[in-house]
Design a protein around this motif. Structure first.
Motif, PDB file in Angstrom:
ATOM      1  N   PRO A 452       0.816  -1.217   0.000  1.00 48.20           N
ATOM      2  CA  PRO A 452       0.000   0.000   0.000  1.00 48.20           C
ATOM      3  C   PRO A 452       0.851   1.269   0.000  1.00 48.20           C
ATOM      4  N   SER A 453       0.282   2.342  -0.540  1.00 49.43           N
ATOM      5  CA  SER A 453       0.958   3.639  -0.547  1.00 49.43           C
ATOM      6  C   SER A 453       0.909   4.263   0.844  1.00 49.43           C
ATOM      7  N   GLU A 454       1.643   5.340   1.007  1.00 45.75           N
ATOM      8  CA  GLU A 454       1.663   6.032   2.311  1.00 45.75           C
ATOM      9  C   GLU A 454       0.284   6.587   2.657  1.00 45.75           C
ATOM     10  N   SER A 455      -0.425   7.097   1.658  1.00 43.45           N
ATOM     11  CA  SER A 455      -1.762   7.655   1.935  1.00 43.45           C
ATOM     12  C   SER A 455      -2.731   6.541   2.349  1.00 43.45           C
ATOM     13  N   GLU A 456      -2.587   5.358   1.742  1.00 42.36           N
ATOM     14  CA  GLU A 456      -3.443   4.231   2.111  1.00 42.36           C
ATOM     15  C   GLU A 456      -3.138   3.754   3.526  1.00 42.36           C
ATOM     16  N   LYS A 457      -1.857   3.708   3.875  1.00 49.67           N
ATOM     17  CA  LYS A 457      -1.486   3.294   5.239  1.00 49.67           C
ATOM     18  C   LYS A 457      -1.973   4.322   6.263  1.00 49.67           C
ATOM     19  N   ALA A 458      -1.919   5.607   5.887  1.00 47.12           N
ATOM     20  CA  ALA A 458      -2.417   6.649   6.793  1.00 47.12           C
ATOM     21  C   ALA A 458      -3.927   6.486   7.004  1.00 47.12           C
ATOM     22  N   PHE A 459      -4.645   6.154   5.950  1.00 45.31           N
ATOM     23  CA  PHE A 459      -6.092   5.936   6.050  1.00 45.31           C
ATOM     24  C   PHE A 459      -6.395   4.753   6.972  1.00 45.31           C
ATOM     25  N   LEU A 460      -5.584   3.698   6.864  1.00 45.89           N
ATOM     26  CA  LEU A 460      -5.785   2.513   7.697  1.00 45.89           C
ATOM     27  C   LEU A 460      -5.277   2.704   9.116  1.00 45.89           C
ATOM     28  N   GLY A 461      -4.429   3.730   9.331  1.00 48.84           N
ATOM     29  CA  GLY A 461      -3.875   3.976  10.666  1.00 48.84           C
ATOM     30  C   GLY A 461      -2.740   3.034  11.009  1.00 48.84           C
ATOM     31  N   VAL A 462      -1.957   2.601  10.008  1.00 48.47           N
ATOM     32  CA  VAL A 462      -0.807   1.720  10.244  1.00 48.47           C
ATOM     33  C   VAL A 462       0.428   2.348   9.604  1.00 48.47           C
ATOM     34  N   ASN A 463       1.604   1.985  10.105  1.00 51.90           N
ATOM     35  CA  ASN A 463       2.839   2.488   9.507  1.00 51.90           C
ATOM     36  C   ASN A 463       3.847   1.373   9.237  1.00 51.90           C
ATOM     37  N   SER A 464       3.401   0.137   9.270  1.00 49.55           N
ATOM     38  CA  SER A 464       4.295  -1.000   9.054  1.00 49.55           C
ATOM     39  C   SER A 464       4.733  -1.065   7.591  1.00 49.55           C
ATOM     40  N   GLU A 465       6.007  -1.356   7.380  1.00 45.24           N
ATOM     41  CA  GLU A 465       6.541  -1.518   6.034  1.00 45.24           C
ATOM     42  C   GLU A 465       6.217  -2.898   5.458  1.00 45.24           C
ATOM     43  N   LYS A 466       5.815  -3.825   6.311  1.00 47.07           N
ATOM     44  CA  LYS A 466       5.610  -5.207   5.880  1.00 47.07           C
ATOM     45  C   LYS A 466       4.173  -5.497   5.445  1.00 47.07           C
ATOM     46  N   ILE A 467       3.264  -4.572   5.702  1.00 48.26           N
ATOM     47  CA  ILE A 467       1.851  -4.849   5.407  1.00 48.26           C
ATOM     48  C   ILE A 467       1.624  -5.025   3.908  1.00 48.26           C
ATOM     49  N   ARG A 468       0.872  -6.055   3.567  1.00 46.82           N
ATOM     50  CA  ARG A 468       0.500  -6.314   2.178  1.00 46.82           C
ATOM     51  C   ARG A 468      -1.016  -6.446   2.080  1.00 46.82           C
ATOM     52  N   LEU A 469      -1.566  -5.861   1.035  1.00 46.08           N
ATOM     53  CA  LEU A 469      -3.007  -5.899   0.832  1.00 46.08           C
ATOM     54  C   LEU A 469      -3.311  -6.534  -0.525  1.00 46.08           C
ATOM     55  N   LEU A 470      -4.590  -6.689  -0.817  1.00 42.49           N
ATOM     56  CA  LEU A 470      -5.007  -7.290  -2.087  1.00 42.49           C
ATOM     57  C   LEU A 470      -5.748  -6.278  -2.954  1.00 42.49           C
ATOM     58  N   LYS A 471      -5.590  -6.427  -4.250  1.00 44.42           N
ATOM     59  CA  LYS A 471      -6.374  -5.646  -5.214  1.00 44.42           C
ATOM     60  C   LYS A 471      -6.547  -6.487  -6.473  1.00 44.42           C
ATOM     61  N   GLY A 472      -7.482  -6.095  -7.334  1.00 40.27           N
ATOM     62  CA  GLY A 472      -7.700  -6.812  -8.581  1.00 40.27           C
ATOM     63  C   GLY A 472      -6.835  -6.236  -9.689  1.00 40.27           C
ATOM     64  N   LYS A 473      -6.154  -7.107 -10.388  1.00 43.08           N
ATOM     65  CA  LYS A 473      -5.293  -6.668 -11.496  1.00 43.08           C
ATOM     66  C   LYS A 473      -6.124  -6.256 -12.700  1.00 43.08           C
ATOM     67  N   GLY A 474      -7.285  -6.903 -12.871  1.00 38.90           N
ATOM     68  CA  GLY A 474      -8.135  -6.664 -14.034  1.00 38.90           C
ATOM     69  C   GLY A 474      -8.045  -7.820 -15.007  1.00 38.90           C
ATOM     70  N   CYS A 475      -9.195  -8.384 -15.374  1.00 33.02           N
ATOM     71  CA  CYS A 475      -9.219  -9.523 -16.300  1.00 33.02           C
ATOM     72  C   CYS A 475     -10.543  -9.500 -17.058  1.00 33.02           C
ATOM     73  N   ASN A 476     -10.712 -10.459 -17.968  1.00 30.16           N
ATOM     74  CA  ASN A 476     -11.945 -10.512 -18.757  1.00 30.16           C
ATOM     75  C   ASN A 476     -13.165 -10.782 -17.884  1.00 30.16           C
ATOM     76  N   PHE A 477     -12.986 -11.560 -16.836  1.00 28.69           N
ATOM     77  CA  PHE A 477     -14.104 -11.909 -15.951  1.00 28.69           C
ATOM     78  C   PHE A 477     -14.721 -10.660 -15.322  1.00 28.69           C
ATOM     79  N   CYS A 478     -13.887  -9.681 -14.968  1.00 26.20           N
ATOM     80  CA  CYS A 478     -14.375  -8.470 -14.274  1.00 26.20           C
ATOM     81  C   CYS A 478     -14.389  -7.247 -15.178  1.00 26.20           C
ATOM     82  N   ASN A 479     -14.361  -7.474 -16.519  1.00 24.97           N
ATOM     83  CA  ASN A 479     -14.331  -6.360 -17.476  1.00 24.97           C
ATOM     84  C   ASN A 479     -13.150  -5.430 -17.234  1.00 24.97           C
TER      85      ASN A 479
END
Length: 547
Positions: A452-479
């Motif tokens: 996550p970006s710094e703004s996303e971590k600020a929104f979540l209220g965390v500052n860990s460098e190790k945190i990993r989140l999920l997002k969709g890359k984009g494919c035919n299934f999801c247009n």
């Protein structure tokens, strides 16, 4: 890549043992079928799994034809006899390249034949055999050149009734609606532009352009829809509403139609109401276990008021219908006042509001109270008169449901007080508040980890460098959006005596919020962050919701 390379790939990736392969090849020799067809028929894998394997093995993308719209100019590049001969479907063109869907990526004969016939460079994509066959049947019937050009050459003066009753227009309208239902769209927008007509679907809350069609087809399409919805085809310069039903794949779809005049002609919006999406169990709504328990506690109270809050399109109606469906018993008289009625609920008496003939929420509510009701649902509390009658009904032994357009639970209390409801009456009758939104879910087919970006971590209220989140890359299934489907994120407050004391004192919103937090109730942002950590939605989606 050759079929021999596919065999090596299946062995290498442990899809088959050498013994399995020998058995399958023996069957292949007897039946003269392709290796992949025998593997599916013998149950080694499903057709969709085989399609993905072929795509990976051949290094070409796979597509879901059920989620694509293919324009007439692309379909007409490949003659129907060639499409059926090679089971090949053109899906789009890009410059001098034609993208061709095949179930067999090694079919060099098909590629060469279509390249020669079209004079395009061919880029292969993979789809299942069933999908390609179904799409060929659908598109070549819909875009039959003789009838398509015949329609476009016709004169559409007047109301377009003659053209609207021709087979091609009927097929086009049916295809637009059926494709929207398959894609789980909530609305279809048919919008006349200066030179064409734009068709858009609302998918997971976002409008997506599906196709542009010839402007000459606008009036026949609108006339056809009006006929289906029981509307006046002669009126083009006034607002109209209508409705009709379709049965698709054994599902009843209620379709509500609204038209308005614009500078380029009439615009139509079709709201698609799938009964299976409305009549959900409470557990299927998407609330967490603690919130579901709070809802059950509210519904077990014999009288009082329950409010459901959120902006337009936040799923309030679905939540209300699910709660009504849960408490709908033969010994209960349930009456609703709605504007409009989304669809008919079995065993429930539903009343359509019509201010033009004097049937307002307030007047309807007075009449309902003379009908010996146990449970009343008021579609929306819009004014002081309706609010006061609903409060009195809740205080005199009725369970009352209603909605408000507020952002959170505390805001609903403040809104009711601002309408002029006496604070002591509201404190006495209010049982609980459900504030909710809908967020898009990450596509399960293309979700991937990211930092996550710094703004996303600020929104979540965390500052860990190790945190990993999920997002969709984009494919035919999801247009290629990275999202597929939506779920609810909410704040549910079952009123406590501490809340009632503050309401009686007309305490500000901030004090009500503090009490809710002390009692363990989490707000929409906090519950949304839980969904982010669970990999259900993204920070980006939640930030757009909150801000």
């Amino acid at each position: 890549m050759t079929m021999k390379s596919l065999e090596e790939y299946l062995i290498r990736e442990n899809y088959l043992t050498k013994n399995d392969l020998e058995k399958v090849k023996g069957i292949q020799l007897k039946t003269d079928k392709r290796l992949d067809e025998v593997l599916v028929e013998e149950g080694f894998m499903t057709e969709s799994e085989m399609t993905e394997i072929l795509a990976t093995a051949a290094g070409v993308p796979s597509v879901n034809l059920n989620k694509l719209y293919i324009s007439p100019d692309v379909i007409q590049l490949v003659p129907e006899y060639l499409a059926r001969k090679h089971l090949a479907l053109p899906i789009k063109k890009d410059g001098n390249t034609l993208f061709l869907a095949l179930s067999d990526p090694f079919n060099i004969l098909a590629i060469d034949d279509i390249k020669l016939a079209t004079n395009f460079n061919i880029q292969v994509v993979i789809a299942s055999k069933k999908e390609i066959q179904k799409a060929i049947d659908t598109y070549y019937k819909l875009y039959d050149s003789s009838t398509t050009y015949k329609i476009m050459e016709m004169s559409y003066e007047g109301d377009g009734l003659e053209a609207a009753e021709t087979a091609p227009v009927i097929k086009l309208v049916n295809t637009i609606i059926q494709q929207a239902i398959k894609k789980n769209a909530s609305d279809i927008h048919i919008e006349p532009q200066e030179k064409n007509v734009r068709i858009r679907y609302r998918l997971d809350g976002e409008l997506v352009e599906i196709m542009l069609i010839n402007k000459t087809l606008h009036q026949p399409i609108l006339t056809r829809i009006k006929i289906m919805a029981g509307m006046d085809i002669a009126k083009k310069r006034c607002f109209q509403d209508g409705s009709f039903q379709l049965t698709v794949d054994n599902h009843i779809i209620d379709i509500r139609v609204s038209t308005i005049p614009t500078v380029n002609g009439e615009k139509a919006v079709l709201r698609l109401l799938n009964r299976n999406r409305f009549l959900l169990n409470l557990e299927q709504l998407g609330f967490n276990e603690k919130q579901i328990n709070s809802i059950y506690k509210m519904l077990n109270i014999p009288y009082g008021m329950i409010l459901v809050c959120g902006p337009t399109g936040s799923g309030k109606t679905t939540t209300l219908y699910s709660m009504l469906n849960y408490i709908n018993k033969p010994n209960k008289n349930i009456v609703t006042l709605e504007d409009p009625i989304e669809f008919a609920l079995p065993g429930i008496n539903q009343v359509q509001i019509n201010p033009q003939v004097g049937l307002t929420f307030a007047d309807g509510l007075r009449a309902i109270l003379r009908q010996d009701p146990n449970i009343i649902m008021v579609g929306e509390i819009r004014d002081q008169e309706t609010a006061n009658i609903a409060i009195r009904a809740a205080l005199t032994g009725h369970l009352v449901f209603s909605t408000l357009h507020t952002n959170n639970a505390s805001g609903a209390i403040v809104r009711m007080l601002d309408m002029g409801v006496e604070s002591y009456l509201l404190a006495s009758c209010l049982v609980g508040i459900i504030a909710q939104r809908l967020v898009r879910k990450i596509c399960p087919r293309c979700k991937e980890e990211y930092l996550p970006s710094e703004s996303e971590k600020a929104f979540l209220g965390v500052n860990s460098e190790k945190i990993r989140l999920l997002k969709g890359k984009g494919c035919n299934f999801c247009n290629h959006t990275g999202y597929s489907g939506r779920t609810v994120v909410g704040e549910i407050v079952y009123l406590h005596s501490a809340h009632r004391r503050l309401i009686s004192k007309r305490a500000p919103l901030q004090q009500l919020d503090r009490v809710s937090r002390k009692l363990g109730y989490r707000n929409i942002k906090q519950n949304g962050i839980d969904l982010v950590y669970k990999g259900i939605t993204t920070v980006e989606e939640l930030m757009a919701l909150i801000y």
